[in-house]
Design an enzyme around this catalytic site. Structure first.
Site, short mmCIF file in Angstrom:
data_model
loop_
_atom_site.label_atom_id
_atom_site.label_comp_id
_atom_site.label_asym_id
_atom_site.label_seq_id
_atom_site.Cartn_x
_atom_site.Cartn_y
_atom_site.Cartn_z
N SER A 175 52.95 -20.54 72.77
CA SER A 175 53.83 -19.09 73.49
C SER A 175 53.08 -18.90 75.37
CB SER A 175 52.39 -17.72 72.64
OG SER A 175 52.62 -16.97 73.26
N ASP A 181 61.14 -12.47 73.22
CA ASP A 181 61.07 -13.72 73.64
C ASP A 181 62.54 -14.09 73.72
OD1 ASP A 181 58.79 -13.35 74.68
OD2 ASP A 181 57.97 -14.03 73.46
N LYS A 182 63.14 -13.71 72.50
CA LYS A 182 64.24 -15.13 71.97
C LYS A 182 65.34 -13.90 72.37
CE LYS A 182 60.84 -18.13 70.54
NZ LYS A 182 60.43 -17.51 71.47
N ASP A 237 58.04 -11.87 68.31
CA ASP A 237 56.91 -13.15 68.46
C ASP A 237 55.73 -13.07 68.36
OD1 ASP A 237 59.30 -14.60 68.79
OD2 ASP A 237 58.67 -15.44 69.99
N GLU A 285 55.51 -21.12 67.35
CA GLU A 285 53.88 -21.27 68.33
C GLU A 285 52.68 -20.82 67.92
OE1 GLU A 285 55.45 -17.96 70.35
OE2 GLU A 285 56.60 -18.52 71.32
#
Length: 564
Positions: free
Chosen positions: A474, A125-126, A83, A448
């Site tokens: 974010s 994050d994912k 990200d 984001e």
């Protein structure tokens, strides 16, 4: 006797499966191994960034634990989208998409190879919610293991995280720092491998892995560089076969009570707003009804007790020094805010685990506070509703200096347009920046906005300007920022009808977001509005736009009806 070889015998036993076995003999399995439970070790790994760079090393330690417990472990990869690197670029459209894609790749690999149980190693994050979604979707014995966050950087006595690098860009554009000062922050803000260092999305999801009961207690906070990462890897390998022996599967863990505990923990730590989307998606996979109404109700009773960035000054390594996530959970448990009977992958309710857990003899040093005397008297996140977001929106009030804001709209139909306006000094105190057509379908991918939000804060406008978007933020975002506006602009949500100069009211305490325009005027605008053509007509982004649901449903890519 519990059958530990839950389904691998269908793939590898008997005369008719004789042609299958040579494929695994060729990668090192012996005759004795075919009688053992087959444990998948799912690893998110990539050299395209530091967040998952080291995770491949953890595989052998997980396999060691699996072997000690009587199983045989085989590793398989999943994809990674970084990200931070993609922030403010077309690549950010792939970020949220990758979450569902990760869950799909895990389903495809493990369902097609007949594993009996598995451990998922995630980092950025994912990867984490994607792995957790797959855990409840497959409902095989499974444990989640976090790869750990990076160490914080230092500039003199100032502790740095990647948040500082993003905000330094805004400070430079506003003439507040020199190019050399920006360069020093860039060079020092991310000194080791691991994920972003604050209570941003990666550390939020790792924290919630413990609160949900999907990870071993204490496993979230040790830095990626810590030797304790290897310890938890071995223990996770052992634990997954213990879970299999006890018949504990993720759908027995991810109940309403577990999601309740995760929401409480999210609000108490002022974690990332992305976690709202991810918990909704995990609930969807578990077929548990958990909605924005539940988040809203819980948020009104939970204060912020952790002074972690971006709501406070400290990084994840500082929380680890005083006992990590268990110290947070024990405070919430003692205050009666958790549901203690929620089962964990360790085979015991979370309340029993916390009863036994004792904090280290280290002072909390302003990092953690008591529920009775919190760091902030209100929740970290608030659900907002009103005529601008009838289906809901989110605001991280724990990282905002003001809870109420009224101003005039400045409307942009993309993040890129808005960033240019910030860089050119066009955004002034009192403005409410509206960024639309960046939602799940519209972008597509609901990118984001850290590049633009950090530029606003870095320019010194963090408490003088608000931002409202149908996109995401974010976990490092701070200020008066409202995201996840639903319905989104691309499907005709009210955010598509906002015009320059309209008055907008944001009230984080009351949970209100209002466009001060009459219903008659909005109806006139609605009749004149036409949906934009799809930005992509083929490939992954087009597929995603065709399947994705709105933000209030977790932006899941499910063709089935919600909650069925």
């Amino acid at each position: 006797m519990v059958k530990l070889r839950i389904r691998s015998s269908q793939w590898y036993d008997g005369v008719d499966n004789a042609p299958h076995r040579p494929y695994l003999r060729a990668v090192g399995l012996t005759e004795a191994d075919f009688a053992k439970p087959l444990v998948g070790v799912l690893v998110s790994w990539s050299e395209l960034g530091p967040c998952n760079f080291h995770n491949l090393e953890l595989v052998r330690y997980v396999k060691e634990g699996v072997k000690e417990a009587g199983g045989v472990g085989l590793a398989a990869p999943t994809i990674v989208v970084n990200d931070g690197i993609n922030m403010g670029t077309p690549g950010m459209r792939y970020s949220l998409i990758s979450r569902d894609l990760i869950a799909d790749t895990i389903e495809a690999q493990f369902n097609s190879h007949g594993v009996d149980a598995w451990v998922g190693i995630g980092g950025c994050d994912k990867t984490q919610p994607g792995i957790m979604m797959a855990m409840v979707r497959l409902d095989l014995p499974a444990v989640y293991l976090y790869g750990g966050s990076a160490e914080a950087g230092w500039l003199g006595e100032r502790e740095l995280t990647i948040e500082d690098a993003f905000e330094a860009v805004g400070a430079y554009l506003a003439g507040k720092i020199t190019l050399d000062e920006l360069k020093r922050v860039e060079e020092l803000s991310f000194p080791t491998y691991g994920t972003c260092q604050g209570m941003f999305t990666a550390n939020t999801m790792a924290t919630l892995g413990e609160a949900l009961g999907l990870s071993l207690l204490g496993s979230a906070s040790p830095p990626a560089t810590s030797a304790r990462r290897r310890k938890y890897a071995v223990e996770s390998g052992r634990a997954v076969l213990k879970a299999a022996e006890l018949g504990v599967t993720p759908r027995k863990v991810v109940t309403y009570d577990a999601l309740y505990n995760a929401a409480v923990t999210l609000f108490a730590t002022a974690g990332s707003t992305n976690a709202i989307l991810h918990l909704l998606a995990i609930a969807h996979e578990a077929n548990v009804k958990f909605t924005l109404d539940d988040f809203d109700e819980i948020s009104r009773r939970v204060p912020v007790i952790a002074a972690l960035r971006p709501a406070g000054p400290y990084a994840m390594q500082d929380l680890d020094r005083i006992g990590g996530v268990p110290r947070v959970l024990k405070k919430l448990y003692k205050a009666g805010l958790l549901r203690p009977e929620a089962l964990t992958v360790e085979g015991e309710p979370i309340g029993k685990l916390l009863e036994r857990w004792e904090p280290p003899a280290v002072p909390e040093a302003g990092i953690l506070y008591d529920v009775e005397k919190p760091y902030k008297p209100y929740s970290g996140i608030r659900i907002l509703r009103g005529n601008l977001a009838p289906s809901g929106a989110v605001m991280k009030i724990g990282a905002a200096d003001r809870l109420r804001f009224e101003g005039r709209a400045k409307v942009y139909d993309s993040e890129a347009e808005a960033f240019k306006a910030v860089a050119a000094g066009e955004i002034k105190p009192g403005d409410v920046v509206i960024i639309r057509y960046e939602g799940p379908k519209g972008a597509p991918g609901m990118p984001e906005m850290l590049k633009v939000t950090a530029a606003i804060v870095g320019a010194g406008l963090g408490d003088a300007v608000a931002l409202v978007t149908d996109g995401r933020f974010s976990g490092a975002t701070r200020g008066i920022m409202v995201g996840h506006v639903a319905p989104e602009a691309a499907v005709g949500g009210p955010i598509a009808l906002v015009q320059n100069g309209d008055r907008v009211v944001i009230d984080g305490e009351a949970g209100l977001i209002k466009l001060e325009v009459s219903e008659e005027e909005l109806e006139k605008r609605r009749k004149a509005w036409a949906p934009p053509p799809p930005k992509y007509k083929g490939g992954l982004l087009a597929k995603y736009a065709a399947l994705v649901q709105q933000a209030d449903k977790g932006a899941v890519t499910s063709p089935s009806a919600w909650g069925t």
